[in-house]
Design a protein around this motif. Sequence first.
Motif, PDB file in Angstrom:
ATOM      1  N   LEU A   1      22.157  10.522  12.049  1.00  0.00           N
ATOM      2  CA  LEU A   1      22.880  11.222  13.108  1.00  0.00           C
ATOM      3  C   LEU A   1      24.174  10.478  13.381  1.00  0.00           C
ATOM      4  O   LEU A   1      24.364   9.342  12.948  1.00  0.00           O
ATOM      5  CB  LEU A   1      22.032  11.349  14.382  1.00  0.00           C
ATOM      6  N   SER A   2      25.083  11.125  14.095  1.00  0.00           N
ATOM      7  CA  SER A   2      26.348  10.490  14.449  1.00  0.00           C
ATOM      8  C   SER A   2      26.746  10.920  15.848  1.00  0.00           C
ATOM      9  O   SER A   2      26.347  11.980  16.340  1.00  0.00           O
ATOM     10  CB  SER A   2      27.439  10.856  13.441  1.00  0.00           C
ATOM     11  N   LEU A   3      27.553  10.082  16.485  1.00  0.00           N
ATOM     12  CA  LEU A   3      27.974  10.312  17.862  1.00  0.00           C
ATOM     13  C   LEU A   3      29.450   9.985  17.980  1.00  0.00           C
ATOM     14  O   LEU A   3      29.887   8.893  17.600  1.00  0.00           O
ATOM     15  CB  LEU A   3      27.161   9.426  18.818  1.00  0.00           C
ATOM     16  N   GLY A   4      30.230  10.944  18.498  1.00  0.00           N
ATOM     17  CA  GLY A   4      31.664  10.746  18.612  1.00  0.00           C
ATOM     18  C   GLY A   4      32.062   9.992  19.866  1.00  0.00           C
ATOM     19  O   GLY A   4      31.260   9.788  20.782  1.00  0.00           O
ATOM     20  N   PHE A   5      33.306   9.585  19.931  1.00  0.00           N
ATOM     21  CA  PHE A   5      33.844   8.903  21.100  1.00  0.00           C
ATOM     22  C   PHE A   5      33.844   9.869  22.293  1.00  0.00           C
ATOM     23  O   PHE A   5      34.404  10.952  22.232  1.00  0.00           O
ATOM     24  CB  PHE A   5      35.264   8.413  20.827  1.00  0.00           C
ATOM     25  N   GLY A   6      33.190   9.469  23.388  1.00  0.00           N
ATOM     26  CA  GLY A   6      33.140  10.308  24.579  1.00  0.00           C
ATOM     27  C   GLY A   6      32.201  11.494  24.492  1.00  0.00           C
ATOM     28  O   GLY A   6      32.165  12.330  25.390  1.00  0.00           O
ATOM     29  N   GLU A   7      31.385  11.563  23.458  1.00  0.00           N
ATOM     30  CA  GLU A   7      30.492  12.700  23.242  1.00  0.00           C
ATOM     31  C   GLU A   7      29.117  12.444  23.847  1.00  0.00           C
ATOM     32  O   GLU A   7      28.690  11.297  23.998  1.00  0.00           O
ATOM     33  CB  GLU A   7      30.343  12.956  21.735  1.00  0.00           C
ATOM     34  N   VAL A   8      28.423  13.524  24.203  1.00  0.00           N
ATOM     35  CA  VAL A   8      27.016  13.454  24.589  1.00  0.00           C
ATOM     36  C   VAL A   8      26.200  14.137  23.494  1.00  0.00           C
ATOM     37  O   VAL A   8      26.372  15.331  23.237  1.00  0.00           O
ATOM     38  CB  VAL A   8      26.742  14.127  25.948  1.00  0.00           C
ATOM     39  N   LEU A   9      25.333  13.366  22.849  1.00  0.00           N
ATOM     40  CA  LEU A   9      24.448  13.893  21.812  1.00  0.00           C
ATOM     41  C   LEU A   9      23.048  13.958  22.371  1.00  0.00           C
ATOM     42  O   LEU A   9      22.492  12.938  22.812  1.00  0.00           O
ATOM     43  CB  LEU A   9      24.483  12.996  20.576  1.00  0.00           C
ATOM     44  N   GLY A  10      22.462  15.141  22.383  1.00  0.00           N
ATOM     45  CA  GLY A  10      21.100  15.311  22.869  1.00  0.00           C
ATOM     46  C   GLY A  10      20.099  15.118  21.746  1.00  0.00           C
ATOM     47  O   GLY A  10      20.310  15.579  20.623  1.00  0.00           O
ATOM     48  N   LEU A  11      19.004  14.432  22.045  1.00  0.00           N
ATOM     49  CA  LEU A  11      17.920  14.215  21.083  1.00  0.00           C
ATOM     50  C   LEU A  11      16.651  14.774  21.702  1.00  0.00           C
ATOM     51  O   LEU A  11      16.200  14.287  22.744  1.00  0.00           O
ATOM     52  CB  LEU A  11      17.780  12.728  20.786  1.00  0.00           C
TER      53      LEU A  11
END
Length: 332
Positions: free
Chosen positions: A43-53
Amino acid sequence: MKKHLTLENGPLLEVKNLCKSYPVARKGLFGSRRMTVLRDVSLSLGFGEVLGLVGESGSGKSTIGRTILNLAKADTGSVRFDGNELVGADAGTLRRLRKDMQIIFQDPYASLDPRKSVRATLSEALDTHGLHTGAAREPRLRELLNLVGLSPDFLDRKPHQFSGGQRQRIGIARALAVEPRFIVADEAVSALDVSIQAQILNLIADLREKTGVSLLFISHDLSVVRFISDRVVVLYLGRVMESGPADAVHFSPGHPYTAALVSAEPSLHHQKTRVALSGEIPSPLSPPSGCVFRTRCPFALPGCADKVPELREFSPGRWKACIRDDISEGRP
């Protein structure tokens, strides 16, 4: 509320082929065996992003969060934070990056030391990293309580003097105290009443806008995840089943497991097509062959038992691990 950020500037966090197992004691002469909890998770997560799991209990969600933060050691795979490899990193590297990575725990009472005041709890976090010392300390403590919607007059109170929602606000203030760039919110609202959940979700969304912090938001509730997240990763028995933009995944699920999660949600607005699951999630000690979801999937085909389906892009920005092309009509 959402920024709908992309990964155009590259990811802040990138996880590739992460595997994690734990030893399990076994009676007899043959010692112990290992229980695999995460299987090639990426998985990956961007700057300032909210990633739901999102996923059921036992899917490995919390283990991902703990492994990313190095609270649990990965068996294999890669975790890169802002270009720094965390798997196998030395103590100095981890210590340097620890300030940038924080966690909000599920149980706001158990995560706070009952003997310590709010002042002591927040000061401990600041002292660890040598931040806001001397005359700068008191203004920072008061600022943190204001930031999470609590009165600065509460600084000298202890956890038992607060409600569950207030305790979780203190936990959030503690995570924000060192100005991190990334926070794991591990079931941060699941222990709260529904009305309080909404308040804390709104608070987290507001803090994300104010601070620009990136979040991995872990929950078993897809509707909660959709509310707070830009993108969603759906996990089942340690494997990624689907990922994509939060609204797209919720309103047009591509994987049968996601469809089942969506159909199980209560709705006051429209009648949903029920995707029923049979049985319980299998034990990680003896996962099914091929697709780990096949033993509960209402659309399973004979070929689902033969090989682990690859995570493939089935439309721009959307990925799923399923050999089927279409589940919308339940056709083979």
